[in-house]
Design an enzyme around this catalytic site. Structure first.
Site, PDB file in Angstrom:
ATOM      1  N   SER A  36      -0.103  -3.026   5.382  1.00  0.00           N
ATOM      2  CA  SER A  36      -0.169  -1.382   5.957  1.00  0.00           C
ATOM      3  C   SER A  36      -1.477  -0.606   5.645  1.00  0.00           C
ATOM      4  O   SER A  36      -1.721  -0.135   4.597  1.00  0.00           O
ATOM      5  CB  SER A  36       1.726  -0.621   4.927  1.00  0.00           C
ATOM      6  OG  SER A  36       1.431   0.609   5.557  1.00  0.00           O
ATOM      7  N   HIS A 149      -5.937   1.588   2.339  1.00  0.00           N
ATOM      8  CA  HIS A 149      -4.795   0.830   1.973  1.00  0.00           C
ATOM      9  C   HIS A 149      -4.300   1.196   1.520  1.00  0.00           C
ATOM     10  O   HIS A 149      -4.310   2.007   0.264  1.00  0.00           O
ATOM     11  CB  HIS A 149      -5.704  -0.566   1.634  1.00  0.00           C
ATOM     12  CG  HIS A 149      -4.477  -2.085   2.071  1.00  0.00           C
ATOM     13  ND1 HIS A 149      -3.092  -2.008   1.381  1.00  0.00           N
ATOM     14  CD2 HIS A 149      -4.182  -2.947   3.208  1.00  0.00           C
ATOM     15  CE1 HIS A 149      -2.909  -2.864   1.178  1.00  0.00           C
ATOM     16  NE2 HIS A 149      -3.569  -3.618   2.795  1.00  0.00           N
ATOM     17  N   HIS A 150      -2.838   0.927   2.585  1.00  0.00           N
ATOM     18  CA  HIS A 150      -1.524   1.215   1.451  1.00  0.00           C
ATOM     19  C   HIS A 150      -1.121   1.006   0.001  1.00  0.00           C
ATOM     20  O   HIS A 150      -0.802   1.511  -0.563  1.00  0.00           O
ATOM     21  CB  HIS A 150       0.334   1.420   2.007  1.00  0.00           C
ATOM     22  CG  HIS A 150       1.236   2.520   2.300  1.00  0.00           C
ATOM     23  ND1 HIS A 150       1.313   2.801   0.942  1.00  0.00           N
ATOM     24  CD2 HIS A 150       1.232   2.522   3.293  1.00  0.00           C
ATOM     25  CE1 HIS A 150       2.473   3.823   1.195  1.00  0.00           C
ATOM     26  NE2 HIS A 150       2.400   3.758   2.556  1.00  0.00           N
ATOM     27  N   SER A 151      -1.623   0.013  -0.371  1.00  0.00           N
ATOM     28  CA  SER A 151      -1.905  -0.437  -1.999  1.00  0.00           C
ATOM     29  C   SER A 151      -2.916   0.460  -2.655  1.00  0.00           C
ATOM     30  O   SER A 151      -2.378   0.827  -4.198  1.00  0.00           O
ATOM     31  CB  SER A 151      -2.293  -2.010  -1.729  1.00  0.00           C
ATOM     32  OG  SER A 151      -3.956  -1.703  -2.057  1.00  0.00           O
ATOM     33  N   ASN A 360       1.996   3.495  -6.027  1.00  0.00           N
ATOM     34  CA  ASN A 360       3.265   3.795  -4.922  1.00  0.00           C
ATOM     35  C   ASN A 360       5.314   3.607  -6.124  1.00  0.00           C
ATOM     36  O   ASN A 360       5.156   2.845  -6.579  1.00  0.00           O
ATOM     37  CB  ASN A 360       3.164   2.176  -3.899  1.00  0.00           C
ATOM     38  CG  ASN A 360       2.513   2.203  -3.108  1.00  0.00           C
ATOM     39  OD1 ASN A 360       2.136   2.743  -2.089  1.00  0.00           O
ATOM     40  ND2 ASN A 360       0.879   1.992  -3.510  1.00  0.00           N
TER      41      ASN A 360
END
Length: 506
Positions: A36, A149-151, A360
């Site tokens: 993602s 990046h979603h990380s 997150n």
């Protein structure tokens, strides 16, 4: 020097003492099945001074450790963050644009669609880029696209970090002010339920009643969560793609809703802005599906004045003939389950190297989106409010986060990825909502005209991200071109839905 948490690690591991392990959600987002990426469009009033931007980035953004760390994999197979030096020239991208592209009104939309098909990030660098587009587009003199990046963090944390890098235009010494928003988390829910105990018998009964409702709605939500991942499935329709849709070509569109108009509807329905948003989405999706059913799906011109479906909305359907009423449509709503890092907290972190909450921390809710006709445009909001009121009392988001982390820790990333992937392919679309500043802000001395977030990489044909800024709410609509070839029509359906609601409210 930023102080990092020290860890106990196996002697044969490649991690250094100052490195940090990845959280369970981060380990999920780096899986190839759910790779993602977050994209955020930021429109500026004036052309962008690249050197001024680089200087500002060096003093703010890259001081957040995720933006200056590499994602590494240890000998034990676990990923961790390793601090590194950042060369901004490796992260700033300035595309060469032709005259035709500069004159294209849809330059940004097409650029976002192209970025959604870009290759993965270079793992030898921190996982972010800033694309600078020095071309006038709509109300902006220039734009940039932050690709992350979603990380690195959830959308709430990332947007809070960016806003902490900005200052008010009228008062440059002050940080932006962001209206408080409801956060779905265990702690806040507990506080809302266990309010200061009053000695009156009626207050005690109200407390018991509220706690009972929260327990019941949580049980219902958890059962629905389990069933949606095993037995239940959304209806097959043109806006829903099959597994593998995440690899198809994308289209992008932006819908602009007036926040003052939404507040008029909010007051008329005794709801919230989120209730209005969900009502707009329900009405807009119905309008879009009806339009395609009346225009051979892909053909036909479409204007608010000429298209009867958009103008009337109902298409004069009786309940017996209203086939959309029978469709099962579920939205997967991303929710922040803990308070986001405050702007002052993040500003202090970037200035002094202090610690700040980060990561997150997202759960999700499964929200039913009915598409049946409402003769009164405000009926869509009333219907959405009835659904949302139950979700506000539920621990469903906290359950999804805790259960996902537990499965990740006990069974590993493969099992957690399969669970998340099933949740996505069994629902129709995803949504998220972020509250932005009330006043105009600037970055590197350049006033910001608009902000539009979006993301890609999940197995759904439709994703809607919303953010408020000053007097507008922007909807970033990213779709699979194979299933929704005309997202600009969908965006206009949303705009028209709010117009009819405002007219009914006045």
């Amino acid at each position: 020097m930023m102080q990092l948490r020290r860890l106990r690690i196996p002697p044969n591991d490649s991690m250094a003492a100052e490195d940090e392990p990845c959280s369970p959600p981060t380990r999920l987002f780096i899986r190839p099945e759910i790779y993602s990426v977050i994209l955020c469009i930021i429109g500026f009033k004036h052309p962008i001074d690249v050197e001024a931007f680089k200087q500002e980035l060096g003093e703010t953004l890259i001081k957040q450790k995720r933006f200056s760390s590499l994602l590494k994999k240890g000998k034990n197979g676990l990923h961790y963050w390793q601090k590194t030096c950042v060369d901004l020239d490796d992260h700033i991208v300035i595309p060469t644009l032709s005259d035709a592209q500069v004159q294209n009104d849809k330059l940004i939309e097409e650029y976002i669609a192209g970025l959604s098909m870009a290759p993965p990030f270079n793992p030898s660098r921190p996982l972010w880029e800033l694309h600078i587009i020095n071309a006038k587009c709509k109300d902006a003199g220039a734009s940039c696209v932050l690709r992350v990046h979603h990380s690195l963090g959830d959308g709430t944390s990332l947007m809070a970090l960016f806003f902490a890098c900005t200052r008010r235009v009228e008062q440059p010494e002050l940080l932006p002010s962001i209206p408080s928003s409801t956060v779905v988390n265990i702690e806040n829910t507990r506080r809302s339920l266990l309010v200061t105990f009053k000695t009156t018998f009626m207050s005690f009964l109200q407390r018991i009643h509220r706690s009972s409702l929260a327990t019941w709605y949580t049980i219902v939500g958890v059962l629905n969560f389990v069933l949606q991942n095993s037995l239940l499935d959304d209806s097959k329709m043109s806006i829903r793609g099959p597994p593998g849709v995440e690899y198809t070509e994308k289209c992008f569109a932006i819908a602009t809703l007036n926040l003052d108009d939404m507040k008029i509807v909010k007051k008329a329905t005794a709801g919230t802005v989120n209730d209005v948003l969900m009502g707009v989405i329900s009405s807009g999706l119905r309008c879009y599906l009806l339009h395609h059913s009346n225009s051979n799906y892909y053909g036909g011109n479409f204007t608010p004045e000429e298209d009867s479906v958009l103008e009337n909305g109902s298409n004069d359907c009786t309940p017996e003939k209203d086939t959309l009423r029978k469709l099962r449509v579920t939205a997967l709503a991303m929710m922040n389950i803990r308070p986001s890092p405050g702007l002052q907290e993040l500003a202090n972190m970037m200035k002094w190297g202090t610690k700040a909450r980060w990561g997150n921390h997202m759960g999700y809710l499964l929200i039913h989106v009915p598409l049946g006709e409402c003769r009164d445009p405000l009926g869509y909001v009333h219907r959405a409010k009835a659904i949302n009121d139950k979700k506000k009392l539920s621990y469903e988001a906290a359950f999804s986060y805790k259960s996902g982390a537990l499965i990740m820790n006990l069974l590993g990333p493969v099992a957690a990825t399969k669970l998340t992937y099933r949740s996505l392919i069994h629902t129709t679309f995803s949504i998220s909502n972020i509250v932005g500043p009330k006043e105009e802000v600037m970055f590197a001395g350049n006033p910001i005209r608009h902000i539009v977030p979006t993301s890609h990489g999940i197995p759904q044909a439709l994703t809607i991200h919303m953010i408020s800024y000053m007097t507008d709410v922007k909807l970033g609509i990213i779709v699979s071109k194979n299933y929704i070839p005309d997202p600009e029509i969908l965006s206009r359906c949303f705009v028209e839905a709010l117009r009819k609601m405002k007219h009914a409210a006045l």
